[in-house]
Scaffold this motif. Sequence first.
Motif, short mmCIF file in Angstrom:
data_model
loop_
_atom_site.label_atom_id
_atom_site.label_comp_id
_atom_site.label_asym_id
_atom_site.label_seq_id
_atom_site.Cartn_x
_atom_site.Cartn_y
_atom_site.Cartn_z
N MET A 179 -0.19 2.66 17.15
CA MET A 179 -1.04 2.65 15.95
C MET A 179 -0.93 3.98 15.20
O MET A 179 -0.73 4.02 14.00
CB MET A 179 -2.49 2.41 16.38
N GLU A 180 -1.04 5.08 15.97
CA GLU A 180 -0.97 6.38 15.35
C GLU A 180 0.39 6.61 14.69
O GLU A 180 0.50 7.17 13.61
CB GLU A 180 -1.21 7.46 16.40
N LEU A 181 1.40 6.11 15.39
CA LEU A 181 2.76 6.25 14.87
C LEU A 181 2.89 5.56 13.52
O LEU A 181 3.43 6.11 12.56
CB LEU A 181 3.74 5.66 15.88
N ILE A 182 2.34 4.31 13.45
CA ILE A 182 2.45 3.54 12.21
C ILE A 182 1.75 4.29 11.07
O ILE A 182 2.30 4.43 9.97
CB ILE A 182 1.82 2.14 12.39
N VAL A 183 0.53 4.80 11.37
CA VAL A 183 -0.22 5.51 10.32
C VAL A 183 0.56 6.73 9.85
O VAL A 183 0.69 6.97 8.65
CB VAL A 183 -1.61 5.92 10.85
N SER A 184 1.15 7.47 10.79
CA SER A 184 1.85 8.68 10.34
C SER A 184 3.11 8.31 9.58
O SER A 184 3.50 9.03 8.65
CB SER A 184 2.14 9.61 11.52
N ILE A 185 3.75 7.17 9.95
CA ILE A 185 4.93 6.75 9.19
C ILE A 185 4.53 6.38 7.77
O ILE A 185 5.16 6.82 6.79
CB ILE A 185 5.63 5.56 9.88
N ILE A 186 3.42 5.60 7.64
CA ILE A 186 2.97 5.20 6.29
C ILE A 186 2.63 6.46 5.47
O ILE A 186 3.01 6.59 4.30
CB ILE A 186 1.74 4.28 6.38
N SER A 187 1.96 7.39 6.11
CA SER A 187 1.57 8.59 5.39
C SER A 187 2.81 9.39 4.96
O SER A 187 2.88 9.90 3.83
CB SER A 187 0.65 9.43 6.26
#
Lengths: 304, 108
Positions: free
Chosen positions: B1-9
Motif C-alpha cells: 500500500m505504501e509503495l503504491i502511494v509513493s509511486i502515485i506521489s
Amino acid sequence: MLFSIYGLISASFFMSMDAVDVAFTEAAVGAGVSPLLMLATLASVGRYQKKPTDPEIPKVALLLVIITGILLIIGTLDMPAFGAADAPAHQHVAPRYIKESPEEIGIPNMVTSVLASYRAYDTLGEVVVIFTAGIGVLSLLNFRRRRRNIHLIDDIIAIDEHKILRIVSKILIPPILIFGLYVQFHGDFGPGGGFQAGVIFAAAIILYVLFFGVKYAHQVVNQTFVRVFSAIGVLLYGSVGVVSLLNGKNFLDYHVLAENPTTAQHIGILVIELGVGITVACVMILIFFSFIENIEKVIQELRK
Amino acid sequence: MELIVSIISGVCLLAGSFLVLSGVIGVIRFPDFYTRIHAAGVTETLAASLILIGLMLIAGWGIVLLKLILILLLVLFTSPTASHALGKAAWKSGLKPTNLKQRNEDRN
C-alpha cells in the motif's frame, strides 16, 4: 517587479539557511509591500524628471551619499568576516541563548525570545524607527490635511469593473486577516511575530483599497484611528518598560509582570509583540494612504 | 500500500515538474504577451496542484496535510486571477495580440 522577484529569492535563501523568521519577513515586506509602495511612488513622481531649481542641490546630495557610504564601509571593516566561526557572537552569545533560553523564557521559538526578551531594547528602537518613518512620510506628503470627498482614483477604478478581481479578493481578504492574527499570536511557537503580522494585515487592507476604491476604504479604516494607533503601538511597547522601571527593575525587565518568571516572560513578549504589530500595520496603511492621496494630487494637476 | 502511494506521489511530482518546465519553455518561446501568459498561467495552476497533491500523498495525516490543502486552495484562487488581471491590464493599455500569419507574410 524585479524588487518583488528579488524579495522572493532572498526569502528562499533565508529559508534554506534555516532563518525562517527572516525569510517570512522578507517574503511579506520585500516581495509583498515594498514593490507596491515603489509602484505608488512611480505613479506619483511621473515619468520625467523635473529640472532642479538649484543646480547645486544634486551635487550636495551626491556628496552626502558618498560620505555616508564611506562611513558605513569603514564601519564594516572592524566586523569579523562573514560566517567566521570565531566571531564574538558565536563564542558566548549564541551558545548561551541556545542553551538557556528554553528554561529562561520558556517558548519554543528562540528567535522570538531573542528578539522580544534578550534584545527587547533593540526591538523598541526598530519600532520607533518604523513609527518615525510613518511620521516622516506624513509630514513630507500631506502636512496640511485636506478634507476632500472626491476621490479621483475611485473614478478610475470604477471605469474598469474588476468583477473577477473583486470577487476573488472578497474571498481572500478575510483569510489573510485571520492569517495575520495567527502569525501575530503564534509568534511564540513558530515563525512569525509582530513585524510579519503587521505587514500581512496592512497588505489585506491595501488589497481592499486597490479593488474597491478609497471612498469605501476610508469607511472601513478610519484615518484618525490609524494615526492614533500607530502611536499607541509604540506607547504599549514603551509602557511595558516603564512598568518594570516603576517596580524597581531594569527597563523592559519582564519579571515584574507575574510571579512565575516564564509566565512573566510570556506576558511581556505577547504585549510587546502586540505593540509591534499594531504600529507596523498602522504605519504601512498610513504610508499607503498618503501615497494614494499624493497620486490624486498629481492626477488633479495633470487634468488642469 | 505504501509503495503504491509513493509511486502515485512520485508520478504527480514528476508530471508537475514537467508542466513547470514546459510552461517556462512556453514563456521564453512564444511570440507575444498573450500566448506567454497563456503558457505560464495554465501550466502553473495545474503544475502547482499536481506537486502539492504529490506532497500531500507522502505527508500523511496531520497538520502538514492541512497546511498543504490551504496552500492548494490559495494557489487555485490566486494563480488564475493573477493571469486574468495581467491579461486584462495588457488589453486595457492597448496591447493587441500579434497576428502571426500577417507577420510571416511580411517576412517573406
